[in-house]
Design an enzyme around this catalytic site. Structure first.
Site, mmCIF file in Angstrom:
data_model
loop_
_atom_site.group_PDB
_atom_site.id
_atom_site.type_symbol
_atom_site.label_atom_id
_atom_site.label_comp_id
_atom_site.label_asym_id
_atom_site.label_seq_id
_atom_site.Cartn_x
_atom_site.Cartn_y
_atom_site.Cartn_z
ATOM 1 N N THR A 8 0.828 -1.198 0.000
ATOM 2 C CA THR A 8 0.000 0.000 0.000
ATOM 3 C C THR A 8 0.866 1.253 0.000
ATOM 4 O O THR A 8 2.008 1.221 0.466
ATOM 5 C CB THR A 8 -0.942 0.042 1.225
ATOM 6 N N HIS A 12 -2.991 6.379 5.544
ATOM 7 C CA HIS A 12 -3.901 6.067 6.651
ATOM 8 C C HIS A 12 -3.826 4.588 7.024
ATOM 9 O O HIS A 12 -3.722 4.230 8.195
ATOM 10 C CB HIS A 12 -5.345 6.430 6.288
ATOM 11 N N LYS A 13 -3.889 3.726 6.007
ATOM 12 C CA LYS A 13 -3.800 2.286 6.260
ATOM 13 C C LYS A 13 -2.463 1.930 6.888
ATOM 14 O O LYS A 13 -2.398 1.141 7.831
ATOM 15 C CB LYS A 13 -3.939 1.495 4.942
ATOM 16 N N ASP A 69 -7.333 -6.125 1.232
ATOM 17 C CA ASP A 69 -8.428 -5.452 0.561
ATOM 18 C C ASP A 69 -9.529 -5.336 1.591
ATOM 19 O O ASP A 69 -9.780 -6.275 2.358
ATOM 20 C CB ASP A 69 -8.903 -6.204 -0.680
ATOM 21 N N LYS A 171 -10.458 3.351 17.656
ATOM 22 C CA LYS A 171 -10.828 2.652 16.416
ATOM 23 C C LYS A 171 -9.953 1.413 16.219
ATOM 24 O O LYS A 171 -10.455 0.339 15.882
ATOM 25 C CB LYS A 171 -10.689 3.592 15.216
#
Length: 191
Positions: A8, A12-13, A69, A171
């Site tokens: 990636t 953010h990920k 994903d 989160k």
């Protein structure tokens, strides 16, 4: 220390995964290996897309890697947007994607949804899969400024805040991605 490439360049990920993994492993991004390629995501399932990412990196670079994903599945609209979550409106503009979801749900009383993540790991010539999911509700207007993607309209079951109203730690303690990453981390630690 095991060094893994995360397929990636989504900051953010990457931040979420690094926060969950901590110092247990070295997680590098595509940018760290100077890969600016647009890796295909043409599968019909989260598993296929995650595997495409790891297969691509293994074939091109021969490195230990993992790809994921993720997406939002909404019961009332046949589990859409699903694998098309990032480009649901025909573009990668998340504001437009959220608008389309809210438009499609405008007359629906059923607001049940879930976020899903599937991680594909390639390590020691073997492919492994890890999954995480969290159920919740789609609200009718955006709330919160944290997170990304569909976070402003998703309230996880048992909470009264959207993902976008939660702190990163809050989160990461419950998200679909954290569940999958914790399963990945547990597997790596068992080696």
């Amino acid at each position: 220390m095991i060094e893994l490439i995360f397929a990636t360049n989504n900051a953010h990920k990457l931040d979420e995964v690094r926060a969950i993994v901590g110092d247990a492993f070295m997680i590098k991004s595509l940018d760290d290996i100077n890969c600016q390629d647009d890796i295909p995501e043409t599968g019909d399932t989260f598993e296929e897309n995650a595997k495409q990412k790891t297969d691509y990196l293994v074939n091109k670079y021969g490195l230990y890697c993992f790809g994921d994903d993720s997406g939002l599945e909404i019961e009332a609209i046949n589990n859409e947007p699903g694998v098309y979550s990032a480009r649901y409106s025909g573009s990668r503009d998340m504001e437009r994607n959220i608008d389309l979801v809210l438009e499609k749900l405008a007359d629906s009383e059923n607001r049940k949804a879930r976020f899903r993540t599937v991680i594909s790991l390639f390590l020691n010539e073997q492919q492994h899969f890890f999954e995480g999911a969290i159920t919740g509700t789609i609200i009718s207007e955006r709330r919160g400024a944290e997170g990304f993607g569909y976070d402003p309209i998703f309230i996880p079951d048992g909470y009264d805040k959207t993902f976008a109203e939660m702190s990163v730690d809050e989160k990461n303690g419950i998200s679909h991605r954290s569940i999958a990453v914790k399963a990945l981390t547990g597997f790596l630690k068992s080696l």
